[in-house]
Design a protein around this motif. Structure first.
Motif, PDB file in Angstrom:
ATOM      1  N   ASP A  19       0.830  -1.211   0.000  1.00 39.75           N
ATOM      2  CA  ASP A  19       0.000   0.000   0.000  1.00 39.75           C
ATOM      3  C   ASP A  19       0.862   1.259   0.000  1.00 39.75           C
ATOM      4  OD1 ASP A  19      -2.301  -1.484  -0.049  1.00 39.75           O
ATOM      5  OD2 ASP A  19      -2.772  -1.239   2.087  1.00 39.75           O
ATOM      6  N   LEU A  20       1.898   1.278   0.848  1.00 36.78           N
ATOM      7  CA  LEU A  20       2.785   2.440   0.888  1.00 36.78           C
ATOM      8  C   LEU A  20       3.460   2.656  -0.461  1.00 36.78           C
ATOM      9  CD1 LEU A  20       4.534   2.013   4.372  1.00 36.78           C
ATOM     10  CD2 LEU A  20       2.900   3.802   3.729  1.00 36.78           C
ATOM     11  N   ALA A  21       3.908   1.577  -1.092  1.00 33.43           N
ATOM     12  CA  ALA A  21       4.575   1.678  -2.392  1.00 33.43           C
ATOM     13  C   ALA A  21       3.623   2.188  -3.469  1.00 33.43           C
ATOM     14  CB  ALA A  21       5.152   0.321  -2.788  1.00 33.43           C
ATOM     15  N   ALA A  22       2.411   1.657  -3.480  1.00 37.38           N
ATOM     16  CA  ALA A  22       1.424   2.068  -4.487  1.00 37.38           C
ATOM     17  C   ALA A  22       1.014   3.524  -4.288  1.00 37.38           C
ATOM     18  CB  ALA A  22       0.204   1.152  -4.423  1.00 37.38           C
ATOM     19  N   ASN A  23       0.793   3.926  -3.038  1.00 41.66           N
ATOM     20  CA  ASN A  23       0.397   5.306  -2.756  1.00 41.66           C
ATOM     21  C   ASN A  23       1.491   6.300  -3.129  1.00 41.66           C
ATOM     22  OD1 ASN A  23      -1.999   4.316  -1.721  1.00 41.66           O
ATOM     23  ND2 ASN A  23      -1.376   4.481   0.427  1.00 41.66           N
ATOM     24  N   LEU A  24       2.735   5.932  -2.823  1.00 41.25           N
ATOM     25  CA  LEU A  24       3.850   6.820  -3.145  1.00 41.25           C
ATOM     26  C   LEU A  24       4.010   6.961  -4.657  1.00 41.25           C
ATOM     27  CD1 LEU A  24       6.206   8.572  -2.223  1.00 41.25           C
ATOM     28  CD2 LEU A  24       7.626   6.497  -2.116  1.00 41.25           C
ATOM     29  N   LYS A  25       3.923   5.863  -5.375  1.00 43.34           N
ATOM     30  CA  LYS A  25       4.047   5.922  -6.830  1.00 43.34           C
ATOM     31  C   LYS A  25       2.967   6.820  -7.434  1.00 43.34           C
ATOM     32  CE  LYS A  25       4.523   3.062 -10.980  1.00 43.34           C
ATOM     33  NZ  LYS A  25       5.903   3.442 -11.302  1.00 43.34           N
ATOM     34  N   GLU A  26       1.743   6.663  -6.962  1.00 43.24           N
ATOM     35  CA  GLU A  26       0.638   7.480  -7.466  1.00 43.24           C
ATOM     36  C   GLU A  26       0.863   8.965  -7.169  1.00 43.24           C
ATOM     37  OE1 GLU A  26      -4.228   7.920  -6.913  1.00 43.24           O
ATOM     38  OE2 GLU A  26      -3.160   6.261  -5.963  1.00 43.24           O
ATOM     39  N   TYR A  27       1.336   9.260  -5.963  1.00 45.43           N
ATOM     40  CA  TYR A  27       1.563  10.651  -5.567  1.00 45.43           C
ATOM     41  C   TYR A  27       2.687  11.279  -6.392  1.00 45.43           C
ATOM     42  CZ  TYR A  27       2.201  14.703  -2.521  1.00 45.43           C
ATOM     43  OH  TYR A  27       2.301  15.985  -2.023  1.00 45.43           O
ATOM     44  N   VAL A  28       3.763  10.539  -6.604  1.00 41.61           N
ATOM     45  CA  VAL A  28       4.890  11.041  -7.397  1.00 41.61           C
ATOM     46  C   VAL A  28       4.449  11.303  -8.834  1.00 41.61           C
ATOM     47  CG1 VAL A  28       7.136  10.402  -8.388  1.00 41.61           C
ATOM     48  CG2 VAL A  28       6.693  10.040  -5.951  1.00 41.61           C
ATOM     49  N   GLN A  29       3.678  10.398  -9.408  1.00 36.27           N
ATOM     50  CA  GLN A  29       3.207  10.586 -10.776  1.00 36.27           C
ATOM     51  C   GLN A  29       2.302  11.810 -10.900  1.00 36.27           C
ATOM     52  OE1 GLN A  29       1.510   6.648 -11.404  1.00 36.27           O
ATOM     53  NE2 GLN A  29       3.227   6.059 -12.711  1.00 36.27           N
ATOM     54  N   LYS A  30       1.530  12.086  -9.848  1.00 38.32           N
ATOM     55  CA  LYS A  30       0.602  13.209  -9.877  1.00 38.32           C
ATOM     56  C   LYS A  30       1.298  14.546  -9.637  1.00 38.32           C
ATOM     57  CE  LYS A  30      -3.439  15.110  -7.439  1.00 38.32           C
ATOM     58  NZ  LYS A  30      -4.354  14.939  -6.287  1.00 38.32           N
ATOM     59  N   GLU A  31       2.185  14.598  -8.647  1.00 45.00           N
ATOM     60  CA  GLU A  31       2.760  15.867  -8.210  1.00 45.00           C
ATOM     61  C   GLU A  31       4.118  16.187  -8.830  1.00 45.00           C
ATOM     62  OE1 GLU A  31       1.144  18.002  -6.341  1.00 45.00           O
ATOM     63  OE2 GLU A  31      -0.576  16.686  -6.009  1.00 45.00           O
ATOM     64  N   TYR A  32       4.811  15.196  -9.354  1.00 46.18           N
ATOM     65  CA  TYR A  32       6.171  15.419  -9.844  1.00 46.18           C
ATOM     66  C   TYR A  32       6.346  14.892 -11.269  1.00 46.18           C
ATOM     67  CZ  TYR A  32       7.220  16.513  -4.974  1.00 46.18           C
ATOM     68  OH  TYR A  32       7.231  17.082  -3.719  1.00 46.18           O
ATOM     69  N   ASP A  33       5.355  15.121 -12.091  1.00 46.45           N
ATOM     70  CA  ASP A  33       5.406  14.682 -13.487  1.00 46.45           C
ATOM     71  C   ASP A  33       6.395  15.569 -14.256  1.00 46.45           C
ATOM     72  OD1 ASP A  33       4.351  15.043 -16.445  1.00 46.45           O
ATOM     73  OD2 ASP A  33       3.627  13.094 -15.752  1.00 46.45           O
ATOM     74  N   ALA A  34       7.381  14.961 -14.854  1.00 51.60           N
ATOM     75  CA  ALA A  34       8.439  15.712 -15.529  1.00 51.60           C
ATOM     76  C   ALA A  34       7.898  16.564 -16.675  1.00 51.60           C
ATOM     77  CB  ALA A  34       9.514  14.751 -16.048  1.00 51.60           C
ATOM     78  N   LYS A  35       6.920  16.055 -17.383  1.00 49.03           N
ATOM     79  CA  LYS A  35       6.368  16.804 -18.523  1.00 49.03           C
ATOM     80  C   LYS A  35       5.585  18.024 -18.043  1.00 49.03           C
ATOM     81  CE  LYS A  35       6.224  12.939 -21.756  1.00 49.03           C
ATOM     82  NZ  LYS A  35       5.377  12.067 -22.603  1.00 49.03           N
ATOM     83  N   ASP A  36       4.809  17.876 -16.977  1.00 48.39           N
ATOM     84  CA  ASP A  36       4.064  19.016 -16.445  1.00 48.39           C
ATOM     85  C   ASP A  36       5.000  20.129 -15.988  1.00 48.39           C
ATOM     86  OD1 ASP A  36       1.678  17.740 -16.895  1.00 48.39           O
ATOM     87  OD2 ASP A  36       1.335  17.154 -14.807  1.00 48.39           O
ATOM     88  N   VAL A  37       6.057  19.763 -15.276  1.00 48.67           N
ATOM     89  CA  VAL A  37       7.004  20.769 -14.783  1.00 48.67           C
ATOM     90  C   VAL A  37       7.740  21.423 -15.935  1.00 48.67           C
ATOM     91  CG1 VAL A  37       9.064  21.150 -13.368  1.00 48.67           C
ATOM     92  CG2 VAL A  37       7.236  19.666 -12.533  1.00 48.67           C
ATOM     93  N   SER A  38       8.141  20.635 -16.933  1.00 51.75           N
ATOM     94  CA  SER A  38       8.818  21.215 -18.093  1.00 51.75           C
ATOM     95  C   SER A  38       7.915  22.192 -18.826  1.00 51.75           C
ATOM     96  CB  SER A  38       9.263  20.099 -19.043  1.00 51.75           C
ATOM     97  OG  SER A  38      10.323  19.364 -18.490  1.00 51.75           O
TER      98      SER A  38
END
Length: 337
Positions: free
Chosen positions: A318-337
């Motif tokens: 659960d911790l791994a899945a939640n972290l992956k989802e959060y990183v994809q949402k908040e730290y998307d390389a394309k969005d920041v670029s």
């Protein structure tokens, strides 16, 4: 728009703050709107070529001999705006491994560079507030993971053991020391056996040997401790393929508080659970994404967390899945670029 990157080294720092972001930027703009080139020696970069640039970007420093303002004026004379990207606080604590190696006037050179440029970019809102008194034009551009790169898409290596590991650079001996007591407790506990402790990024030098002595409890770990050799910045993400849980200790001081949560992003990208110190920069993440260790609980906290996650497979997942989802949402390389 022509952008000139001043790239003076070939490490993970340059990868995350200069190379990878601009590769993504090039891909999302179609390779035509923005032209990015680089130089390793700005002093020898010809004026006639500088006239064709619109932006010059330096990383951490401009000059190490009190000439930052002169370098910026040279850029301005040729029509260039100047950006300084900085990801680390300039005041190193005296017990940091790099303290004795820092160049003369390191702090002054850094502040003068910040004051001279048109814009400062940095990794977190917290660090941006520290920088702002020296330059009002500061923007937060967080570290991100480009999930299209091979090293972040590779598959986990399966193992019957629950693999806990730290992955990091050479100057973290003092942070690893936070866990030293917990490793001693862990290797003495006969009630659990299905785990390994891994040192990721191993290189044979005095710093890593000292880290290894702590993580292996001076060899008392026997077959429970493993090394994972270091590699270059295009492949180091694959180290996480050998881990189920990343352990991320960090001492609570201003230097570390100004760091980015990059270790959380790496672990999340590779679907690892995380045990981390409950301090800035990690405690901005939701508690559903990691197992926090309070600053007063370092003596046994890491031991208890490892023991608990060894037994609780569902919690790890659960911790791994939640972290992956959060990183994809908040730290998307394309969005920041």
């Amino acid at each position: 728009m022509n952008i000139l990157l001043v790239i003076t080294d070939n490490t993970g720092l340059q990868y995350h703050r200069q190379i990878s972001p601009h590769v993504v930027l090039d891909s999302i703009t179609g390779g035509g709107a923005i032209n990015v080139t680089s130089t390793s020696n700005f002093d020898s970069y010809p004026d006639e070529k500088l006239k064709d640039q619109q932006i010059v970007i330096f990383l951490r420093a401009i000059s190490m001999n009190r000439k930052s303002a002169e370098v910026v004026k040279r850029c301005h004379r040729h029509g260039c705006k100047v950006i300084l990207d900085i990801d680390d606080y300039w005041n190193l604590p005296s017990d940091h491994g790099m303290f004795r190696y820092k160049p003369p006037f390191y702090e002054i050179n850094t502040i003068e560079a910040i004051e001279a440029v048109d814009l400062v970019t940095t990794t977190t809102k917290f660090f941006a507030k520290i920088i702002k008194p020296f330059n009002r034009n500061v923007v937060m551009l967080p570290n991100c993971i480009d999930m299209e790169q091979k090293q972040w898409k590779s598959e986990k290596v399966k193992d019957d053991q629950v693999r806990f590991g730290w992955v990091g650079g050479v100057w973290h001996k003092e942070d690893i020391a936070l866990m030293e007591d917990s490793f001693n407790y862990l290797y003495s506990d006969k009630s659990i056996d299905n785990y390994n402790i891994c040192l990721g990024g191993w290189n044979d030098n005095p710093e890593y040997r000292a880290i290894e002595m702590m993580m292996s409890a001076n060899g008392r770990s026997k077959d429970k401790y493993l090394r994972i050799s270091g590699t270059d910045y295009n492949n180091y993400g694959m180290i996480y393929d050998y881990l189920d849980v990343a352990i991320v200790p960090l001492r609570n001081n201003m230097f570390n508080n100004c760091k980015s949560p990059l270790k959380m992003l790496e672990a999340g990208a590779k679907r690892c659970a995380v045990i981390a110190s409950d301090i800035q920069p990690y405690n901005v993440f939701p508690l559903s994404c990691y197992y926090p260790i309070k600053t007063y609980d370092n003596k046994k906290g890491w031991f208890r967390a490892i023991k608990h996650l060894t037994r609780e497979k569902r919690m790890r997942e659960d911790l791994a899945a939640n972290l992956k989802e959060y990183v994809q949402k908040e730290y998307d390389a394309k969005d920041v670029s």
